[in-house]
Design a protein around this motif. Structure first.
Motif, PDB file in Angstrom:
ATOM      1  N   GLU A  67     -19.785  23.020 -36.182  1.00 19.40           N
ATOM      2  CA  GLU A  67     -20.636  21.829 -36.269  1.00 19.40           C
ATOM      3  C   GLU A  67     -20.700  21.079 -34.941  1.00 19.40           C
ATOM      4  O   GLU A  67     -20.889  19.866 -34.915  1.00 19.40           O
ATOM      5  N   ALA A  68     -20.513  21.790 -33.846  1.00 18.67           N
ATOM      6  CA  ALA A  68     -20.719  21.199 -32.521  1.00 18.67           C
ATOM      7  C   ALA A  68     -22.074  21.658 -31.988  1.00 18.67           C
ATOM      8  O   ALA A  68     -22.830  22.357 -32.669  1.00 18.67           O
ATOM      9  N   SER A  69     -22.391  21.266 -30.769  1.00 17.85           N
ATOM     10  CA  SER A  69     -23.687  21.608 -30.166  1.00 17.85           C
ATOM     11  C   SER A  69     -23.458  22.140 -28.758  1.00 17.85           C
ATOM     12  O   SER A  69     -22.701  21.549 -27.979  1.00 17.85           O
TER      13      SER A  69
ATOM     14  N   THR B 120     -23.260  25.249 -33.297  1.00 18.17           N
ATOM     15  CA  THR B 120     -22.245  26.277 -33.132  1.00 18.17           C
ATOM     16  C   THR B 120     -21.310  26.364 -34.336  1.00 18.17           C
ATOM     17  O   THR B 120     -21.282  25.501 -35.208  1.00 18.17           O
ATOM     18  N   GLU B 121     -20.555  27.445 -34.317  1.00 19.13           N
ATOM     19  CA  GLU B 121     -19.463  27.679 -35.254  1.00 19.13           C
ATOM     20  C   GLU B 121     -18.217  28.001 -34.447  1.00 19.13           C
ATOM     21  O   GLU B 121     -18.270  28.117 -33.220  1.00 19.13           O
ATOM     22  N   ASP B 122     -17.090  28.144 -35.126  1.00 14.60           N
ATOM     23  CA  ASP B 122     -15.851  28.451 -34.421  1.00 14.60           C
ATOM     24  C   ASP B 122     -15.930  29.830 -33.764  1.00 14.60           C
ATOM     25  O   ASP B 122     -16.335  30.812 -34.404  1.00 14.60           O
TER      26      ASP B 122
ATOM     27  N   GLY C  71     -14.895  16.684 -29.639  1.00 14.52           N
ATOM     28  CA  GLY C  71     -13.609  16.022 -29.823  1.00 14.52           C
ATOM     29  C   GLY C  71     -13.533  15.280 -31.138  1.00 14.52           C
ATOM     30  O   GLY C  71     -14.525  15.071 -31.834  1.00 14.52           O
ATOM     31  N   ASP C  72     -12.329  14.895 -31.505  1.00 12.54           N
ATOM     32  CA  ASP C  72     -12.105  14.105 -32.705  1.00 12.54           C
ATOM     33  C   ASP C  72     -12.491  12.669 -32.412  1.00 12.54           C
ATOM     34  O   ASP C  72     -11.895  12.015 -31.556  1.00 12.54           O
ATOM     35  N   GLU C  73     -13.517  12.187 -33.111  1.00 10.29           N
ATOM     36  CA  GLU C  73     -14.066  10.875 -32.806  1.00 10.29           C
ATOM     37  C   GLU C  73     -13.489   9.769 -33.699  1.00 10.29           C
ATOM     38  O   GLU C  73     -14.050   8.690 -33.785  1.00 10.29           O
ATOM     39  N   GLU C  74     -12.389  10.047 -34.339  1.00 16.40           N
ATOM     40  CA  GLU C  74     -11.768   8.996 -35.141  1.00 16.40           C
ATOM     41  C   GLU C  74     -11.243   7.909 -34.219  1.00 16.40           C
ATOM     42  O   GLU C  74     -10.612   8.194 -33.194  1.00 16.40           O
ATOM     43  N   GLU C  75     -11.456   6.690 -34.606  1.00 15.03           N
ATOM     44  CA  GLU C  75     -11.059   5.563 -33.766  1.00 15.03           C
ATOM     45  C   GLU C  75      -9.598   5.230 -34.041  1.00 15.03           C
ATOM     46  O   GLU C  75      -9.264   4.201 -34.640  1.00 15.03           O
ATOM     47  N   ASP C  76      -8.679   6.101 -33.574  1.00 18.30           N
ATOM     48  CA  ASP C  76      -7.257   5.891 -33.804  1.00 18.30           C
ATOM     49  C   ASP C  76      -6.728   4.689 -33.042  1.00 18.30           C
ATOM     50  O   ASP C  76      -5.646   4.190 -33.348  1.00 18.30           O
TER      51      ASP C  76
END
Length: 227
Positions: free
Chosen positions: A56-58, A100-102, A131-136
């Motif tokens: 699920e990336a581009s 894309t896929e893995d 990248g992981d876009e979680e706002e940690d």
């Protein structure tokens, strides 16, 4: 009075809180990655590159042929399963974006159709949602309820500036590639004009010499005189 002092204390700690935000390339800022590369592909050769992607990336690939006879190249893009996603022949430039896929994506530049001319190729990769876009970072920010300016607003402004700067860098890179290709074309035309000018000059000198010789031969008295 105590509330006012607390407000001033939190305002003075704001620069320190901003330092706790993730650096570029991590967490909330890791929304896009881009890189570019220029190389020379010899005649009769094929060069392939690999790029690891996540699901699920581009992936966006843009390429241009900067120098070489015909300014053309064959381009192939293959999925991790070996499926042909893009197949182009004798193109001077192109832009392709795929979801894309893995796995590892392979893209190749093929100059096997040329037996004499090397090609100078520029390409750029733009990777989105890698990248992981979680706002940690929010887990590390406490006690900011009294601030008039929210850290979310600051982060949004920083991301907006970063996005516009990335677009500016991307446009400048493309303009450099176009400028390099146009300069190579102009230099090639300049050398070609000089070559044919020298050829024409040599022909004119030879023709002039032949004309002078023929004119002299017309006025020569070839009759033999008897004594």
């Amino acid at each position: 009075m105590e509330a006012e002092m607390r407000r001033c204390l939190l305002a003075s700690l704001l620069p320190l809180l901003l330092l706790l935000l993730p650096p570029p390339g991590a967490s909330a800022f890791a929304t896009a990655l881009d890189s570019d590369f220029t190389f020379t592909l010899p005649a009769g050769r094929k060069e392939c590159f690999f790029q690891s992607m996540q699901k699920e990336a581009s992936l966006e690939i843009e390429y241009q042929v900067l120098d070489g006879a015909g300014l053309d190249i064959d381009f192939h893009l293959l999925s991790p399963k070996g499926e042909a996603l893009v197949f182009e022949q004798r193109k001077s430039d192109g832009v392709h974006t795929v979801e894309t896929e893995d796995g590892d994506y392979m893209f190749c530049f093929d100059n096997t159709f040329s037996t004499l001319s090397d090609k100078v190729i520029f390409f750029e990769l733009i990777l989105d949602n890698m990248g992981d876009e979680e706002e940690d970072w929010k887990n590390y920010i406490t006690g900011t309820d009294l601030l008039d300016m929210k850290l979310e607003d600051i982060l949004e402004s920083v991301n907006s500036v970063k996005s516009r700067l990335s677009k500016s860098i991307h446009i400048q890179t493309l303009l450099k590639a176009f400028e390099a290709r146009d300069r190579n074309i102009q230099e090639s035309n300049f050398d070609r004009v000089n070559f044919w000018s020298m050829v024409n000059l040599a022909i004119m000198v030879v023709v002039s010499a032949v004309q002078v010789y023929m004119l002299k031969s017309l006025f020569e008295d070839k009759r033999k005189t008897r004594t």
